[in-house]
Design an enzyme around this catalytic site. Sequence first.
Site, short mmCIF file in Angstrom:
data_model
loop_
_atom_site.label_atom_id
_atom_site.label_comp_id
_atom_site.label_asym_id
_atom_site.label_seq_id
_atom_site.Cartn_x
_atom_site.Cartn_y
_atom_site.Cartn_z
N CYS A 111 0.81 -1.23 0.00
CA CYS A 111 0.00 0.00 0.00
C CYS A 111 0.84 1.27 0.00
CB CYS A 111 -0.92 0.03 1.22
SG CYS A 111 -2.06 -1.34 1.27
N HIS A 249 -3.75 7.22 3.38
CA HIS A 249 -4.10 5.91 2.82
C HIS A 249 -5.51 5.55 3.29
CE1 HIS A 249 -3.92 1.83 1.55
NE2 HIS A 249 -3.71 1.31 2.75
N ASN A 279 -10.11 -0.24 0.00
CA ASN A 279 -8.65 -0.07 0.05
C ASN A 279 -8.07 -0.49 -1.30
OD1 ASN A 279 -5.91 -0.29 0.49
ND2 ASN A 279 -6.07 -1.49 2.37
N1 ACO Z 1 -18.95 -9.88 7.56
C1 ACO Z 1 -19.50 -10.29 8.72
N2 ACO Z 1 -18.77 -10.70 9.75
C2 ACO Z 1 -17.44 -10.69 9.62
C3 ACO Z 1 -16.79 -10.28 8.44
C4 ACO Z 1 -17.61 -9.87 7.38
N3 ACO Z 1 -17.11 -9.45 6.21
N4 ACO Z 1 -15.46 -10.39 8.62
C5 ACO Z 1 -15.26 -10.84 9.86
N5 ACO Z 1 -16.45 -11.03 10.48
C6 ACO Z 1 -16.71 -11.50 11.83
C7 ACO Z 1 -15.56 -12.27 12.41
O1 ACO Z 1 -15.63 -13.62 11.99
C8 ACO Z 1 -15.76 -12.08 13.88
O2 ACO Z 1 -16.77 -13.02 14.28
P1 ACO Z 1 -16.62 -13.81 15.68
O3 ACO Z 1 -16.60 -12.74 16.73
O4 ACO Z 1 -17.85 -14.66 15.70
O5 ACO Z 1 -15.34 -14.56 15.58
C9 ACO Z 1 -16.39 -10.70 14.01
O6 ACO Z 1 -16.87 -10.37 12.69
C10 ACO Z 1 -15.44 -9.61 14.47
O7 ACO Z 1 -14.23 -9.68 13.71
P2 ACO Z 1 -13.01 -8.77 14.06
O8 ACO Z 1 -11.83 -9.21 13.24
O9 ACO Z 1 -12.85 -8.67 15.54
O10 ACO Z 1 -13.51 -7.34 13.54
P3 ACO Z 1 -12.81 -5.94 13.68
O11 ACO Z 1 -13.73 -5.02 14.37
O12 ACO Z 1 -11.42 -6.04 14.20
O13 ACO Z 1 -12.71 -5.45 12.16
C11 ACO Z 1 -11.21 -5.30 10.28
C12 ACO Z 1 -11.98 -6.23 11.24
C13 ACO Z 1 -12.22 -4.47 9.52
C14 ACO Z 1 -10.41 -6.16 9.31
C15 ACO Z 1 -10.28 -4.37 11.09
O14 ACO Z 1 -9.52 -5.11 12.01
C16 ACO Z 1 -9.36 -3.60 10.19
O15 ACO Z 1 -9.76 -2.75 9.41
N6 ACO Z 1 -8.05 -3.81 10.28
C17 ACO Z 1 -7.10 -3.12 9.45
C18 ACO Z 1 -6.82 -3.96 8.29
C19 ACO Z 1 -6.48 -3.16 7.07
O16 ACO Z 1 -7.17 -2.26 6.68
N7 ACO Z 1 -5.40 -3.47 6.43
C20 ACO Z 1 -5.01 -2.80 5.25
C21 ACO Z 1 -3.64 -3.09 4.92
S1 ACO Z 1 -3.62 -4.25 3.65
C22 ACO Z 1 -2.26 -3.93 2.69
O17 ACO Z 1 -1.45 -3.13 2.99
C23 ACO Z 1 -2.11 -4.76 1.41
#
Ligand code: ACO
Length: 360
Positions: A111, A249, A279
């Site tokens: 990224c 970003h 993203n």
């Molecule tokens: N739809 C519904 N439920 C989902 C989904 C989805 N798409 N994805 C995950 N869940 C569920 C999970 O299974 C979990 O369920 P459980 O509690 O029963 O196990 C629940 O939702 C909560 O999941 P978390 O991972 O705790 O959710 P969080 O609030 O942390 O959000 C997210 C996840 C959006 C990925 C967040 O952590 C995030 O944005 N992180 C940053 C990642 C990012 O943007 N990276 C970019 C860099 S990539 C690069 O550079 C190439």
Amino acid sequence: MKYAKITGWGKCVPPAVLTNDDLATFMDTSDEWIASRTGIRERRVCHCNFSDMAIVAAKRALAAANLDASEIDLILLGSLTMDSLCPNTASIVQNAIGARNAAAIDINSACTGFLYGLHIGTNLIRTGAHQKVLVIGGEFISHYMNWARRDVAVLFGDACGAVVLEACNEPSGLLAAKIGCELDTGEAIQITNLGSAYSRLTDDFLYPDWNFEGQEVFKRAIKAMAFACDDVLQQTGLTIEDVNIMVPHQANRRILDALAKRLGIPEEKIMVNVHKYGNTSAGTIPVALTEALEEHRIKPGDHVLMATFGAGLTWGAGLVKWGERVTPLSISDAELPPCHQTALEILAPHIERYSARAKE
Ligand code: ACO
């Protein structure tokens, strides 16, 4: 002292729109979950080659600067989803736009590829080694997505953007940058089964997959970007109050809100388009920058703060002093090849392949 003014800018977003509701037709997710956790409502899916997007963005940026491609002496292309490794994809772009006097280099830092490229291009101009540099950043990430993984697939989209840098004498362009890479975090974001590691000589080669520690990345991203922003402000002797607009970003709206709070910059100064594109990795900053200009949010002489992070974990920030011109000198008629499919139709073979794989 030489500087590297940004004289041209352009974006290319493919036309096929994949909404959160479209995703919910083939995976267990919902618009409510995606929008509330990420701010993303829809993203674009590319129907042609990554280089086609890069070529269109490059032609638009050149037109905005009113330059002929032959005047460019270096092309830096930031992406991790290149059409081709040999020849490199920057050379494919170089050929297509007719930049016969340009060297062509691919940059893969995920990224952060655009900001890394902006830093390198600016400093090559400042040393006098180059005069006119085209910096492109973008991604065709839908091609490498595991469409059976709801925790990753909902986050990304395809797009590309570009800027033209030209040598000048007045302080303009990227005045300071801080780029870096975290130790011991290489597996926090990882596309497995891509690359020539010996262990990858298996049938899985055809099935790139993702290691993705979302919460870990979330925390580290905010910390690293805040550190890099403080660093560039210190280098330039500016304070956060001197920043007119921040173009960060675009990975997750919640990351942007937390970063703004940490830096003490008001929400209305942050350029946000993650709801439209998700993203797009190395594409986010040049696309958001172009849209900020299109929306007249950047004024002559403005201080523009950029911040980014990505796989590696690589990170960085840059402080740009904008020049006197905020409108393009001319408009290119470059377009992508026509698209006759919906996003779901384009993705159907990938979705089928990964869902069959998940059932094995
Ligand atoms: N739809 C519904 N439920 C989902 C989904 C989805 N798409 N994805 C995950 N869940 C569920 C999970 O299974 C979990 O369920 P459980 O509690 O029963 O196990 C629940 O939702 C909560 O999941 P978390 O991972 O705790 O959710 P969080 O609030 O942390 O959000 C997210 C996840 C959006 C990925 C967040 O952590 C995030 O944005 N992180 C940053 C990642 C990012 O943007 N990276 C970019 C860099 S990539 C690069 O550079 C190439």
